[in-house]
Design a protein around this motif. Structure first.
Motif, PDB file in Angstrom:
ATOM      1  N   GLY A   1       0.790  -1.222   0.000  1.00  0.00           N
ATOM      2  CA  GLY A   1       0.000   0.000   0.000  1.00  0.00           C
ATOM      3  C   GLY A   1       0.819   1.266   0.000  1.00  0.00           C
ATOM      4  N   ARG A   2       2.101   1.165  -0.284  1.00  0.00           N
ATOM      5  CA  ARG A   2       2.963   2.350  -0.279  1.00  0.00           C
ATOM      6  C   ARG A   2       3.103   2.982  -1.658  1.00  0.00           C
ATOM      7  N   GLU A   3       2.443   2.386  -2.654  1.00  0.00           N
ATOM      8  CA  GLU A   3       2.322   2.979  -3.978  1.00  0.00           C
ATOM      9  C   GLU A   3       0.853   2.979  -4.369  1.00  0.00           C
ATOM     10  N   ASP A   4       0.491   3.876  -5.269  1.00  0.00           N
ATOM     11  CA  ASP A   4      -0.902   4.055  -5.693  1.00  0.00           C
ATOM     12  C   ASP A   4      -1.175   3.151  -6.895  1.00  0.00           C
ATOM     13  N   PRO A   5      -2.003   2.105  -6.754  1.00  0.00           N
ATOM     14  CA  PRO A   5      -2.222   1.187  -7.884  1.00  0.00           C
ATOM     15  C   PRO A   5      -2.912   1.842  -9.072  1.00  0.00           C
ATOM     16  N   LEU A   6      -3.731   2.863  -8.822  1.00  0.00           N
ATOM     17  CA  LEU A   6      -4.450   3.520  -9.910  1.00  0.00           C
ATOM     18  C   LEU A   6      -3.563   4.473 -10.699  1.00  0.00           C
ATOM     19  N   ARG A   7      -2.466   4.920 -10.089  1.00  0.00           N
ATOM     20  CA  ARG A   7      -1.591   5.884 -10.752  1.00  0.00           C
ATOM     21  C   ARG A   7      -0.140   5.388 -10.781  1.00  0.00           C
ATOM     22  N   PHE A   8       0.025   4.081 -10.722  1.00  0.00           N
ATOM     23  CA  PHE A   8       1.368   3.510 -10.623  1.00  0.00           C
ATOM     24  C   PHE A   8       2.228   3.847 -11.830  1.00  0.00           C
ATOM     25  N   SER A   9       1.616   3.991 -12.998  1.00  0.00           N
ATOM     26  CA  SER A   9       2.383   4.283 -14.212  1.00  0.00           C
ATOM     27  C   SER A   9       3.107   5.621 -14.120  1.00  0.00           C
ATOM     28  N   GLU A  10       2.589   6.542 -13.294  1.00  0.00           N
ATOM     29  CA  GLU A  10       3.259   7.836 -13.142  1.00  0.00           C
ATOM     30  C   GLU A  10       4.653   7.677 -12.548  1.00  0.00           C
ATOM     31  N   ARG A  11       4.866   6.638 -11.757  1.00  0.00           N
ATOM     32  CA  ARG A  11       6.186   6.404 -11.170  1.00  0.00           C
ATOM     33  C   ARG A  11       7.197   5.976 -12.241  1.00  0.00           C
ATOM     34  N   LYS A  12       6.682   5.574 -13.407  1.00  0.00           N
ATOM     35  CA  LYS A  12       7.540   5.247 -14.541  1.00  0.00           C
ATOM     36  C   LYS A  12       7.569   6.392 -15.554  1.00  0.00           C
ATOM     37  N   GLY A  13       7.105   7.552 -15.110  1.00  0.00           N
ATOM     38  CA  GLY A  13       7.149   8.737 -15.952  1.00  0.00           C
ATOM     39  C   GLY A  13       6.052   8.826 -16.981  1.00  0.00           C
ATOM     40  N   LYS A  14       5.111   7.887 -16.951  1.00  0.00           N
ATOM     41  CA  LYS A  14       4.018   7.907 -17.927  1.00  0.00           C
ATOM     42  C   LYS A  14       2.925   8.841 -17.417  1.00  0.00           C
ATOM     43  N   PRO A  15       2.538   9.814 -18.226  1.00  0.00           N
ATOM     44  CA  PRO A  15       1.657  10.873 -17.722  1.00  0.00           C
ATOM     45  C   PRO A  15       0.257  10.384 -17.412  1.00  0.00           C
ATOM     46  N   GLY A  16      -0.323  10.988 -16.390  1.00  0.00           N
ATOM     47  CA  GLY A  16      -1.716  10.716 -16.064  1.00  0.00           C
ATOM     48  C   GLY A  16      -2.653  11.760 -16.643  1.00  0.00           C
ATOM     49  N   LEU A  17      -2.088  12.847 -17.162  1.00  0.00           N
ATOM     50  CA  LEU A  17      -2.877  13.961 -17.690  1.00  0.00           C
ATOM     51  C   LEU A  17      -2.135  14.582 -18.865  1.00  0.00           C
ATOM     52  N   PRO A  18      -2.837  15.329 -19.730  1.00  0.00           N
ATOM     53  CA  PRO A  18      -2.152  16.032 -20.817  1.00  0.00           C
ATOM     54  C   PRO A  18      -1.402  17.253 -20.295  1.00  0.00           C
ATOM     55  N   ARG A  19      -0.367  17.651 -21.025  1.00  0.00           N
ATOM     56  CA  ARG A  19       0.350  18.866 -20.675  1.00  0.00           C
ATOM     57  C   ARG A  19      -0.482  20.067 -21.087  1.00  0.00           C
ATOM     58  N   PRO A  20      -0.641  21.055 -20.212  1.00  0.00           N
ATOM     59  CA  PRO A  20      -1.370  22.258 -20.592  1.00  0.00           C
ATOM     60  C   PRO A  20      -0.535  23.129 -21.529  1.00  0.00           C
ATOM     61  N   ALA A  21      -1.209  23.974 -22.297  1.00  0.00           N
ATOM     62  CA  ALA A  21      -0.503  24.927 -23.144  1.00  0.00           C
ATOM     63  C   ALA A  21       0.172  25.987 -22.274  1.00  0.00           C
ATOM     64  N   GLY A  22       1.216  26.603 -22.820  1.00  0.00           N
ATOM     65  CA  GLY A  22       1.853  27.707 -22.129  1.00  0.00           C
ATOM     66  C   GLY A  22       3.030  27.294 -21.285  1.00  0.00           C
ATOM     67  N   PRO A  23       3.720  28.257 -20.685  1.00  0.00           N
ATOM     68  CA  PRO A  23       4.874  27.951 -19.838  1.00  0.00           C
ATOM     69  C   PRO A  23       4.465  27.147 -18.618  1.00  0.00           C
ATOM     70  N   LEU A  24       5.341  26.237 -18.210  1.00  0.00           N
ATOM     71  CA  LEU A  24       5.004  25.313 -17.129  1.00  0.00           C
ATOM     72  C   LEU A  24       6.133  25.283 -16.105  1.00  0.00           C
ATOM     73  N   LEU A  25       5.769  25.560 -14.851  1.00  0.00           N
ATOM     74  CA  LEU A  25       6.706  25.513 -13.728  1.00  0.00           C
ATOM     75  C   LEU A  25       6.512  24.206 -12.982  1.00  0.00           C
ATOM     76  N   TRP A  26       7.612  23.503 -12.735  1.00  0.00           N
ATOM     77  CA  TRP A  26       7.579  22.229 -12.015  1.00  0.00           C
ATOM     78  C   TRP A  26       8.089  22.439 -10.597  1.00  0.00           C
ATOM     79  N   LEU A  27       7.311  22.005  -9.608  1.00  0.00           N
ATOM     80  CA  LEU A  27       7.736  22.002  -8.219  1.00  0.00           C
ATOM     81  C   LEU A  27       7.800  20.555  -7.745  1.00  0.00           C
ATOM     82  N   HIS A  28       8.872  20.208  -7.047  1.00  0.00           N
ATOM     83  CA  HIS A  28       8.995  18.854  -6.513  1.00  0.00           C
ATOM     84  C   HIS A  28       9.218  18.898  -5.014  1.00  0.00           C
TER      85      HIS A  28
END
Length: 432
Positions: free
Chosen positions: A29-56
């Motif tokens: 239960g330490r990973e999300d089964p519904l969004r597990f592909s995101e841990r492999k860099g596969k996007p869960g959503l489309p990229r929005p138009a325009g400049p994009l700031l990433w916070l980690h």
């Protein structure tokens, strides 16, 4: 061959091991089964138009600390898109409730080159803000190779980590060189970052001072107050393994003078709740568990608040708070959260993760250090029996938190040279 090249090779050769670790985390239960592909860099959503700031930010504490900053950036640069990544299931749940609707949340990719590149090719961030010190070589080196401007906010390196890195002189330099500016929490953190290879470091203060008060449900607060009535109560917040036993000892000792006392425990990791409850039961302490919908009664000795995201509720319920992770060598937890909610604070000697905050709160009279169960019992006895003393401490802690919240303005000033050009850039197209 330098160590970063070796690291990149090992993370490729070690792919089966990494996948095996991830499968075990998923099963626990330490990973999300519904969004597990995101841990492999596969996007869960489309990229929005325009400049994009990433916070980690690695987890809940770091992510929550920048929510106020995120809202301020949105207000100043409304056409600047934002994506936040975190690495834990609990942080994703909290961010789903607390991030502004326009800000995208994704899980951070695991630090393997193919997965990092999946993430970067899809999202194409125009700049990145790294919160604190979750330094993954593949991610940061790929960002640097892509020419992505990066800053580190609330930058910190513990003395223990710094000592380990100094055994390999210059080893951290290739990772830190990617940051055009590291905004350190305090002078000690700044000096460590410089010694490890950060090219440009500036001390602006701790972004946690600028965080909003933790949220709460007013109806839940009213219900708990009604259930507890006028019983004396205190809170042991964010406790770690080994501290609940100390808290139980303290509760037993205080009963001699405060026979109606109720103690509330909010464990740092609610997954430990079963073992905590069993240990308390062996000490003949009546326990009510919040995760089971149990409400404290006159018979309840310990209320075990084994849920996630409700510290704001319990900090408002209790005027006297012991902040955990500090009586055992874990480095402590964030004392600013209860400070800004008018709490008198107690903590153990092991607060190196929040050393500057602890020193400031101790110096202003808003917090007191206790070394063991005996000292914690003695301090609590005074505070529980002398409302004027606990109120004085709470007022001092709150005043310090309000004064230090001015760090937000300093941060925004330092970020302006990075953010303003992005916000004025020609919009790029969204990911197809």
């Amino acid at each position: 061959m330098d160590w970063t090249s070796l690291y990149r090779i090992l993370t490729e050769l070690g792919a089966p091991i990494i996948r095996g670790i991830l499968r075990r985390r998923l099963a626990r239960g330490r990973e999300d089964p519904l969004r597990f592909s995101e841990r492999k860099g596969k996007p869960g959503l489309p990229r929005p138009a325009g400049p994009l700031l990433w916070l980690h930010a690695v987890s809940i504490g770091e992510a929550q600390s920048v929510l106020t900053l995120i809202r301020s950036i949105r207000a100043l640069y409304p056409n600047l898109g934002m994506i936040m990544t975190t690495g834990t299931v609990s942080s994703a749940r909290i961010m789903a409730d607390r991030l502004p609707a326009e800000v995208i949340h994704q899980y951070a990719p695991i630090d393997r080159l193919p997965w990092v590149r999946n993430f970067l090719v899809h999202w194409r961030p125009d700049a990145a803000l790294w919160i604190e010190s979750d330094l993954w070589p593949n991610i940061l080196i790929e960002c640097r190779h892509a020419g992505m401007p990066m800053m580190m906010l609330n930058a910190r390196v513990s003395e223990r980590s710094a000592r380990l890195w100094r055994l390999l002189p210059g080893a951290l330099r290739p990772v830190l060189e990617g940051f055009q500016l590291c905004l350190a929490q305090d002078e000690a953190q700044g000096d460590r970052l410089k010694s490890l290879g950060a090219a440009r470091v500036k001390v602006v203060g701790n972004v946690k001072y600028a965080a909003d008060p933790l949220p709460f449900d007013p109806a839940e607060l009213a219900g708990l107050k009604a259930a507890i009535g006028d019983r004396p109560i205190w809170l042991a917040a964010s406790t770690h393994q080994g501290e609940e036993e100390i808290v139980a000892q303290v509760h037993q000792a205080l009963l001699r003078d405060l026979p109606r006392l109720m103690t509330i425990i909010v464990p740092r990791h609610p997954s430990r709740a079963d073992s905590i409850a069993e240990a308390l039961d062996r000490q003949n302490l009546a326990v009510a568990r919040r995760s089971r919908g149990e409400v404290p009664t006159t018979e309840t000795a310990i209320y075990l608040a084994d849920t996630i995201g409700e510290l704001g509720l319990f900090y408002r319920l209790c005027r006297i708070v012991f902040v955990g992770g500090s009586l055992i060598p874990r480095g402590g937890q964030n004392m600013l959260e209860p400070a800004r909610l008018d709490s008198a604070l107690l903590h153990g000697p092991n607060c190196w993760n929040f050393a500057m905050i602890a020193r400031a709160l101790d110096a202003c009279g808003g917090a007191l250090e206790v070394r063991d169960a005996g000292e914690l019992s003695a301090r609590l006895k005074v505070l529980l029996q002398d409302e004027s003393e606990s109120a004085k401490m709470a007022d001092a802690a709150s005043a310090l938190a309000r004064e230090e919240a001015k760090v937000l303005g300093r941060l925004l000033t330092e970020l302006e040279p990075l953010l303003r050009p992005l916000a004025q850039a020609t919009p790029s197209q969204p990911e197809a």
